[in-house]
Design a protein around this motif. Structure first.
Motif, PDB file in Angstrom:
ATOM      1  N   LEU A 179       0.985  -1.167   0.037  1.00  0.00           N
ATOM      2  CA  LEU A 179      -0.288   0.106   0.020  1.00  0.00           C
ATOM      3  C   LEU A 179       0.945   1.328  -0.029  1.00  0.00           C
ATOM      4  O   LEU A 179       0.477   2.441  -0.385  1.00  0.00           O
ATOM      5  CB  LEU A 179      -0.855  -0.170   1.063  1.00  0.00           C
ATOM      6  N   GLU A 180       2.186   1.126   0.193  1.00  0.00           N
ATOM      7  CA  GLU A 180       3.001   2.422   0.276  1.00  0.00           C
ATOM      8  C   GLU A 180       2.849   3.581   1.185  1.00  0.00           C
ATOM      9  O   GLU A 180       2.715   4.526   0.724  1.00  0.00           O
ATOM     10  CB  GLU A 180       3.209   2.860  -0.929  1.00  0.00           C
ATOM     11  N   VAL A 181       2.089   3.188   2.524  1.00  0.00           N
ATOM     12  CA  VAL A 181       1.638   4.183   3.247  1.00  0.00           C
ATOM     13  C   VAL A 181       2.410   4.029   4.551  1.00  0.00           C
ATOM     14  O   VAL A 181       2.064   4.960   5.340  1.00  0.00           O
ATOM     15  CB  VAL A 181       0.217   4.436   3.542  1.00  0.00           C
ATOM     16  N   GLY A 182       3.464   3.524   4.775  1.00  0.00           N
ATOM     17  CA  GLY A 182       4.037   3.180   5.958  1.00  0.00           C
ATOM     18  C   GLY A 182       3.415   2.095   6.891  1.00  0.00           C
ATOM     19  O   GLY A 182       2.555   1.340   6.215  1.00  0.00           O
ATOM     20  N   ARG A 183       4.093   1.699   7.932  1.00  0.00           N
ATOM     21  CA  ARG A 183       3.543   0.760   8.820  1.00  0.00           C
ATOM     22  C   ARG A 183       3.501   1.272  10.142  1.00  0.00           C
ATOM     23  O   ARG A 183       3.877   2.080  10.805  1.00  0.00           O
ATOM     24  CB  ARG A 183       4.604  -0.532   8.800  1.00  0.00           C
ATOM     25  N   SER A 184       2.684   0.490  10.931  1.00  0.00           N
ATOM     26  CA  SER A 184       2.410   0.444  12.224  1.00  0.00           C
ATOM     27  C   SER A 184       3.550  -0.293  13.157  1.00  0.00           C
ATOM     28  O   SER A 184       4.171  -0.930  12.385  1.00  0.00           O
ATOM     29  CB  SER A 184       1.004  -0.051  12.658  1.00  0.00           C
ATOM     30  N   GLY A 185       3.528   0.004  14.328  1.00  0.00           N
ATOM     31  CA  GLY A 185       4.740  -0.877  15.100  1.00  0.00           C
ATOM     32  C   GLY A 185       4.332  -2.083  15.272  1.00  0.00           C
ATOM     33  O   GLY A 185       5.273  -2.913  14.867  1.00  0.00           O
ATOM     34  N   ALA A 186       3.156  -2.527  15.143  1.00  0.00           N
ATOM     35  CA  ALA A 186       2.887  -4.219  15.494  1.00  0.00           C
ATOM     36  C   ALA A 186       3.264  -4.878  13.806  1.00  0.00           C
ATOM     37  O   ALA A 186       3.882  -5.867  13.907  1.00  0.00           O
ATOM     38  CB  ALA A 186       1.638  -4.641  15.451  1.00  0.00           C
ATOM     39  N   VAL A 187       2.941  -4.268  12.839  1.00  0.00           N
ATOM     40  CA  VAL A 187       3.371  -4.763  11.412  1.00  0.00           C
ATOM     41  C   VAL A 187       4.933  -4.796  11.179  1.00  0.00           C
ATOM     42  O   VAL A 187       5.540  -5.724  10.668  1.00  0.00           O
ATOM     43  CB  VAL A 187       2.396  -4.014  10.236  1.00  0.00           C
ATOM     44  N   THR A 188       5.453  -3.665  11.699  1.00  0.00           N
ATOM     45  CA  THR A 188       6.829  -3.695  11.534  1.00  0.00           C
ATOM     46  C   THR A 188       7.494  -4.840  12.356  1.00  0.00           C
ATOM     47  O   THR A 188       8.431  -5.420  11.909  1.00  0.00           O
ATOM     48  CB  THR A 188       7.424  -2.216  11.980  1.00  0.00           C
ATOM     49  N   ALA A 189       7.132  -4.734  13.645  1.00  0.00           N
ATOM     50  CA  ALA A 189       7.430  -6.047  14.361  1.00  0.00           C
ATOM     51  C   ALA A 189       7.599  -7.418  13.830  1.00  0.00           C
ATOM     52  O   ALA A 189       8.313  -8.281  13.975  1.00  0.00           O
ATOM     53  CB  ALA A 189       6.991  -5.864  15.791  1.00  0.00           C
ATOM     54  N   ALA A 190       6.458  -7.606  13.346  1.00  0.00           N
ATOM     55  CA  ALA A 190       5.829  -8.650  12.631  1.00  0.00           C
ATOM     56  C   ALA A 190       7.057  -9.106  11.390  1.00  0.00           C
ATOM     57  O   ALA A 190       7.395 -10.261  11.326  1.00  0.00           O
ATOM     58  CB  ALA A 190       4.563  -8.655  12.190  1.00  0.00           C
ATOM     59  N   ALA A 191       7.209  -8.227  10.798  1.00  0.00           N
ATOM     60  CA  ALA A 191       8.105  -8.181   9.624  1.00  0.00           C
ATOM     61  C   ALA A 191       9.438  -8.736   9.957  1.00  0.00           C
ATOM     62  O   ALA A 191      10.083  -9.439   9.518  1.00  0.00           O
ATOM     63  CB  ALA A 191       8.122  -7.126   8.545  1.00  0.00           C
ATOM     64  N   LEU A 192      10.056  -7.842  11.275  1.00  0.00           N
ATOM     65  CA  LEU A 192      11.473  -8.142  11.354  1.00  0.00           C
ATOM     66  C   LEU A 192      11.545  -9.503  12.145  1.00  0.00           C
ATOM     67  O   LEU A 192      12.527 -10.503  11.882  1.00  0.00           O
ATOM     68  CB  LEU A 192      11.595  -7.311  12.720  1.00  0.00           C
TER      69      LEU A 192
END
Length: 516
Positions: free
Chosen positions: A372-385
């Protein structure tokens, strides 16, 4: 010089003509009717030596001129002898670069195996020089992999730049090996295994006993993964427990033989067997640790899935509200929003149906939101890492315990995954996850193509095929070869048995040098 000598000889009478000593006057008398012959200071014999010198100088000068002319005509380029070997072809240079990458990576991984035992016995302070050498070798190897990746991507546009890139790869790998070779002798002096293997054997046996207990626990953990989660969740560590048992069986036999050799006063064989056992124990730890790590990651992922779904929904709502701020066209944005909605709905449905794969659920949520190219929330970023670290760890473990068969391509892709996951590489979790998965696939392909050429020796030496496949033993001798030790290409295989004294052949049926 001959010409100057001859000229000087001829001029000598002239320079001394006015210096005759006065003579006493003659008494008056009749004048002779004929004058005496005139003496001018030179004669025919006096001219012979100067003329010979001048002639010899001319002959030597002519010979030198002819020789220089012939030499210049036979050269192809200034200062280059025509008999010089031709430069390597591009294909040959690529082959050499691939071989250098594999060798350097094996040296780094093998050095880490032995250093872990040395560190446990002597502590961080006394092993600091070896830690620095290993870190420097890793840095050189990472640079070599980065150059190779750029070369594969065609970044050096012309052929000359491509050749220089390959030279850079080989040079970096050689420097990594040199760093390790330089410290190998000092590490041997610190360990002092040739004098006493007692303490080192105790460390290896203690870790062996700990791993035996952990392996039994890991077997129950692996069975639990199949019960608690979907089958795909534990696929990454399928067979790890069996391989760990195989490495431990190999270590058991080598530890026993090391004890026997030490008691018999054969330090060379004792050290050789000890190093092989240490390699087996270390790789068993890698395999068991992979099962334990995956179980912890799956539990963490299962706890994170609800928060990731909530964060994903917030990102979807933000994209709908501010869709004009993205670089996507309206139609494309609507398509991606619909896809993201579908992914999140499918994940929510899986949560209610029964066992599922939490890591895969997080991966799908993170990738759908990323598009979607609108940035990520903290939870989604943590999930990706979390997903990326797990995938990189799985690929690292696979290469570590199969390095005897894994080629340069898989290792290079894995090195790139590690680089982009680090903050210095941009911390791109999605890219690291994708690259690590690709590296694992490539490594599995290499192992399938390689097979097990030592399988026929399985009945003669316990765990030998797995030890060769894992790179614990170098395939340089009839019985698989010496164990890998800390060091670069010049020192890592130094634990060879001494050659038998004299040219006599062993008796029929008797032991051969190198059999373990």
């Amino acid at each position: 010089m001959g010409a100057f000598a001859g000229a000087g000889w001829l001029l000598l009478p002239v320079t001394t003509a006015g210096g005759d000593a006065p003579v006493p006057a003659s008494p008056a008398g009749p004048v002779a009717s004929a004058a005496a012959p005139h003496q001018d200071g030179t004669s025919t014999p006096d001219l012979v030596l100067p003329l010979v010198a001048v002639g010899a100088a001319g002959v030597l000068a002519g010979y030198g001129y002819v020789r220089r002319t012939r030499r210049a005509r036979t050269r192809t380029t200034p200062g280059v002898v025509p008999a010089a070997p031709p430069a390597a072809t591009p294909l040959e240079a690529e082959r050499q670069a691939r071989a250098a990458l594999v060798l350097a990576d094996d040296c780094v991984r093998g050095s880490e195996e032995e250093l872990s035992f040395v560190r446990e016995l002597f502590g961080e302070k006394r092993t600091e020089p070896f830690n620095r050498a290993l870190l420097a070798a890793r840095t050189e190897l990472s640079a070599a992999f980065a150059i190779w990746r750029r070369y594969e991507a065609g970044v050096p546009g012309d052929a000359g730049a491509g050749r220089q890139a390959l030279v850079g790869v080989i040079g970096r790998c050689a420097e990594a090996g040199r760093r390790l070779d330089a410290e190998a002798a000092e590490l041997d002096r610190l360990r002092g295994l040739e004098q006493d293997t007692g303490e080192a054997l105790e460390v290896a046996e203690r870790r062996f006993r700990e791993l035996t207990a952990r392996t039994a626990a890991a077997q129950h953990t692996a069975a639990g993964l199949r019960e608690w989660y979907a089958l795909s969740a534990g696929a990454a560590v399928a067979g790890h427990v069996e391989q760990a048992k195989d490495r431990l069986l190999f270590a058991t036999s080598r530890l026993n033989e090391a004890r026997q050799a030490a008691d018999a006063g054969d330090p060379a064989r004792a050290v050789r067997q000890l190093r092989a056992a240490e390699g087996g124990v270390f790789q068993a730890g890698v395999l068991v640790g992979g099962v334990e790590r995956l179980a912890a990651e799956l539990a963490e992922a299962a706890a994170l899935v609800p928060a990731a779904l909530t964060g994903g929904e917030a990102e979807i709502a933000e994209a709908r509200k501010n869709g004009g701020r993205t670089s996507l066209a309206t139609g494309e944005l609507h398509g991606r929003l619909a896809h993201a909605d579908g992914v999140l709905a499918a994940v929510r449905a899986e949560l209610t149906r029964g066992p599922y794969d939490p890591l895969d659920a997080l991966r799908r949520v993170a990738r759908a939101v990323e598009r979607l190219e609108v940035g990520r929330s903290g939870a989604v970023t943590a999930a990706a890492l979390l997903v990326a670290r797990g995938q990189v760890g799985v690929a690292e473990d696979f290469v570590a315990v199969h390095r005897g068969a894994v080629g340069a391509e898989a290792r290079a892709v894995l090195a790139e995954a590690v680089r982009v996951l680090e903050p210095e590489g941009g911390g791109r979790a999605d890219e690291a996850d994708r690259l690590a998965g690709q590296a694992r696939d490539l490594a599995e392909r290499d192992v399938r193509a390689h097979g097990s050429p030592w399988a026929e020796a399985a009945g003669q030496a316990v765990g030998l095929p797995g030890a060769v496949l894992g790179g614990i033993l170098l395939t340089e001798e009839a019985e698989a070869g010496p164990p890998v030790s800390f060091g670069g290409p010049g020192t890592r295989g130094r634990r060879r048995l001494p050659e038998p004294a004299g040219p006599t052949e062993p008796a029929p049926g008797g032991p051969r040098a190198g059999t373990d």
